[in-house]
Design a protein around this motif. Structure first.
Motif, PDB file in Angstrom:
ATOM      1  N   PRO A 306       0.855  -1.112  -0.186  1.00 16.99           N
ATOM      2  CA  PRO A 306      -0.502   0.110   0.077  1.00 16.99           C
ATOM      3  C   PRO A 306       0.788   1.366  -0.115  1.00 16.99           C
ATOM      4  N   SER A 307      -0.103   2.053  -0.751  1.00 19.96           N
ATOM      5  CA  SER A 307       0.843   3.426  -0.749  1.00 19.96           C
ATOM      6  C   SER A 307       0.746   4.700   0.190  1.00 19.96           C
ATOM      7  N   PRO A 308       0.276   4.871   0.747  1.00 19.11           N
ATOM      8  CA  PRO A 308      -0.645   6.210   0.948  1.00 19.11           C
ATOM      9  C   PRO A 308       0.282   7.276   0.951  1.00 19.11           C
ATOM     10  N   ASN A 309      -0.898   8.606   1.382  1.00 12.36           N
ATOM     11  CA  ASN A 309       0.330   9.803   0.882  1.00 12.36           C
ATOM     12  C   ASN A 309       0.891  10.524   1.668  1.00 12.36           C
ATOM     13  N   ASP A 310       1.667   9.615   1.858  1.00  4.51           N
ATOM     14  CA  ASP A 310       2.579  10.138   3.814  1.00  4.51           C
ATOM     15  C   ASP A 310       3.687  10.354   3.338  1.00  4.51           C
ATOM     16  N   GLN A 311       4.699  10.609   4.313  1.00  2.00           N
ATOM     17  CA  GLN A 311       6.374  10.729   4.578  1.00  2.00           C
ATOM     18  C   GLN A 311       6.933   9.394   4.845  1.00  2.00           C
ATOM     19  N   VAL A 312       6.233   8.720   4.478  1.00  2.00           N
ATOM     20  CA  VAL A 312       6.742   7.054   5.960  1.00  2.00           C
ATOM     21  C   VAL A 312       6.497   6.539   4.868  1.00  2.00           C
ATOM     22  N   VAL A 313       5.439   5.434   5.223  1.00  2.00           N
ATOM     23  CA  VAL A 313       5.148   4.121   4.550  1.00  2.00           C
ATOM     24  C   VAL A 313       4.749   4.028   3.157  1.00  2.00           C
ATOM     25  N   GLY A 314       4.154   5.489   2.922  1.00  2.00           N
ATOM     26  CA  GLY A 314       3.690   5.504   0.835  1.00  2.00           C
ATOM     27  C   GLY A 314       5.584   5.883   0.105  1.00  2.00           C
ATOM     28  N   PRO A 315       6.419   6.352   0.950  1.00  2.00           N
ATOM     29  CA  PRO A 315       7.575   6.484  -0.243  1.00  2.00           C
ATOM     30  C   PRO A 315       8.385   4.841   0.042  1.00  2.00           C
ATOM     31  N   ILE A 316       8.491   4.431   1.159  1.00  4.27           N
ATOM     32  CA  ILE A 316       8.799   3.018   0.910  1.00  4.27           C
ATOM     33  C   ILE A 316       8.320   2.041   0.606  1.00  4.27           C
ATOM     34  N   SER A 317       6.911   2.035   0.423  1.00  6.19           N
ATOM     35  CA  SER A 317       5.985   1.092  -0.596  1.00  6.19           C
ATOM     36  C   SER A 317       6.604   1.045  -1.857  1.00  6.19           C
ATOM     37  N   ARG A 318       6.513   2.452  -2.746  1.00  7.78           N
ATOM     38  CA  ARG A 318       6.929   2.561  -3.682  1.00  7.78           C
ATOM     39  C   ARG A 318       7.890   2.582  -3.902  1.00  7.78           C
ATOM     40  N   THR A 319       8.613   2.264  -3.746  1.00 11.34           N
ATOM     41  CA  THR A 319      10.267   1.866  -3.274  1.00 11.34           C
ATOM     42  C   THR A 319      10.631   1.000  -3.109  1.00 11.34           C
ATOM     43  N   LEU A 320      10.171  -0.292  -2.509  1.00  7.78           N
ATOM     44  CA  LEU A 320      10.446  -1.518  -2.888  1.00  7.78           C
ATOM     45  C   LEU A 320       9.389  -2.049  -4.196  1.00  7.78           C
ATOM     46  N   CYS A 321       8.100  -1.668  -4.884  1.00  8.66           N
ATOM     47  CA  CYS A 321       7.016  -1.583  -5.640  1.00  8.66           C
ATOM     48  C   CYS A 321       8.422  -1.744  -6.751  1.00  8.66           C
ATOM     49  N   ALA A 322       9.483  -0.359  -6.846  1.00  6.76           N
ATOM     50  CA  ALA A 322       9.618  -0.172  -8.359  1.00  6.76           C
ATOM     51  C   ALA A 322      11.105  -1.195  -8.255  1.00  6.76           C
ATOM     52  N   ALA A 323      11.325  -1.152  -7.260  1.00 11.72           N
ATOM     53  CA  ALA A 323      12.506  -2.129  -7.211  1.00 11.72           C
ATOM     54  C   ALA A 323      12.231  -3.663  -6.974  1.00 11.72           C
ATOM     55  N   LEU A 324      11.012  -4.126  -6.866  1.00 12.98           N
ATOM     56  CA  LEU A 324      10.828  -5.540  -7.250  1.00 12.98           C
ATOM     57  C   LEU A 324      10.450  -5.494  -8.392  1.00 12.98           C
TER      58      LEU A 324
END
Length: 400
Positions: A306-324
């Protein structure tokens, strides 16, 4: 209306590398034009009639509707269940070798659809517009050759991208010219690029069924892996073995995520225990955790990511998604990785994204939802635009 405007994702995620966002004009700033001309060119080499549609959301009112050729917005009428036919809002498009102009009002976000040979079938429900979904059995647009660009035009300027998030069908370049006269362009395929993408996917037994061909021999589209898997045209667990390997790697080492290009000192540290990857910040406080994602979650950058529009969970999740998606998680331990030479080297890998990027002149595309991590997306932006263009690119020899 399920308008999957990837431009909005770009505005949320661009800060993963570069601090790009929606600028809000101050009272002393000049606003962009009330109506922006967008030139649509046709270099496909095909003789089909073309049809254009400008649909989306009026940002001021939040109402869903369409824009006519002059740039005037009209809300959709009420729909029904089962879905009722939408008004015919097609704008005649240019023939091969020609061009035409549509106009987009400031304060609008949506899509420019373009179809070749036939008009699209849009439907309305009480909740809004039903978007074409040609990957779904029985969709009325399944045998129509079409595609779309996505955009947001507001007081902060224009964001315009070519999208391959759902499918690769009609390659098209997008460009914008600013008030200073400079023009930015992206999305142009290499000569023969469309056919090369088709041939690459068609030649791999695991991916060949993602290529959809009409009865007359016209290749209408290549489905992105999430859509192909959902339609039964790709193994739904195709990426699972790589995901497990990458996930398990961090049981014995640390993953460092630095999601903000303008804040390199902001770091999060991930470790895996069983199927869960937990992240801590610099103080050691736990800030996020993710279950090992399925292939579907990786293709869609959702579900277990999940990538909520926040400053922690969303940015980490988007980074994981791109890397995978790019195959760099597990081997490159500081993410996001920004060297394209390291992408798509694993087996199995996202062959669709690999082929689409490999066949773009500048290497940029929106082949999955967060392809903008690291600025690899086919997006143009101007904070004070004067014109824009969408050029339907050559299909190459044989024009199939």
């Amino acid at each position: 209306m399920q308008l999957q405007t990837r431009v909005r994702n770009a505005l949320l995620a661009a800060t993963l590398i570069a601090p790009v966002g929606v600028a809000v004009a101050s009272p002393v700033d000049a606003l962009p034009p009330d109506v922006l001309p967008v030139v649509v060119g046709n270099s496909t080499g095909r003789g089909d009639a073309t049809y254009l549609y400008v649909i989306g959301t009026d940002l001021g009112s939040g109402r869903l509707g369409y824009v006519n050729q002059a740039g005037a917005f009209t809300p959709w009428p009420a729909g029904q269940n089962p879905p009722s036919p939408a008004p015919d809002v097609a704008i005649p498009g240019p023939g091969n070798g020609g061009s035409g102009t549509i106009n987009v009002p400031r304060g609008f976000s949506g899509r420019v659809y373009f179809s070749l040979g036939s008009k699209l079938d849009f439907r309305l429900t009480p909740d809004g517009l039903v978007q074409p979904a040609p990957w779904a059995e029985g969709d009325a647009n399944r045998d129509i050759l079409f595609d779309w660009s996505e955009f947001t035009y507001n007081d902060g300027g224009l964001w315009l991208n070519s999208s391959q998030v759902d499918m690769f069908a009609v390659p098209h370049a997008v460009s914008v010219t600013g008030s200073d006269g400079s023009t930015s362009t992206t999305g142009e395929p290499k000569p023969g690029g469309r056919q090369a993408v088709i041939d690459t996917l068609r030649s791999d037994p695991a991916w060949s069924r993602s290529v959809y061909t009409r009865s007359d021999g016209t290749v209408l589209r290549v489905l992105a892996p999430g859509k192909a898997a959902g339609a039964g045209q790709l193994d739904p667990g195709y990426l699972d073995s790589y995901i497990s390997s990458a996930w398990d790697a961090y049981a014995s080492k640390t993953l460092t995520v630095q999601p903000f290009g303008d804040r390199p000192d902001t770091k999060f540290f991930g470790h895996t225990s069983g199927n869960v990857m937990t992240f801590t910040d610099g103080s050691g406080a736990q800030v996020a955790s993710f279950n090992k994602p399925s292939s579907a979650s990786v293709w869609g950058c959702d579900g277990d990511l999940p990538s909520p529009n926040d400053q922690v969970v969303g940015p980490i999740s988007r980074t994981l998604c791109a890397a995978l998606n790019r195959g760099t998680l597990g081997t490159i331990d500081t993410q996001p990785s920004t060297s394209a030479a390291d992408f798509y080297r694993t087996s199995p890998t996202n062959l669709y994204a690999k082929a689409v990027h490999a066949n773009m002149i500048d290497g940029k595309a929106y082949a999955f939802a967060y392809d903008d991590v690291g600025n690899f997306e086919s997006l143009v932006h101007a904070d004070d635009p004067r014109s824009a263009s969408i050029t339907l690119s050559s299909f190459g020899q044989g024009v199939r």
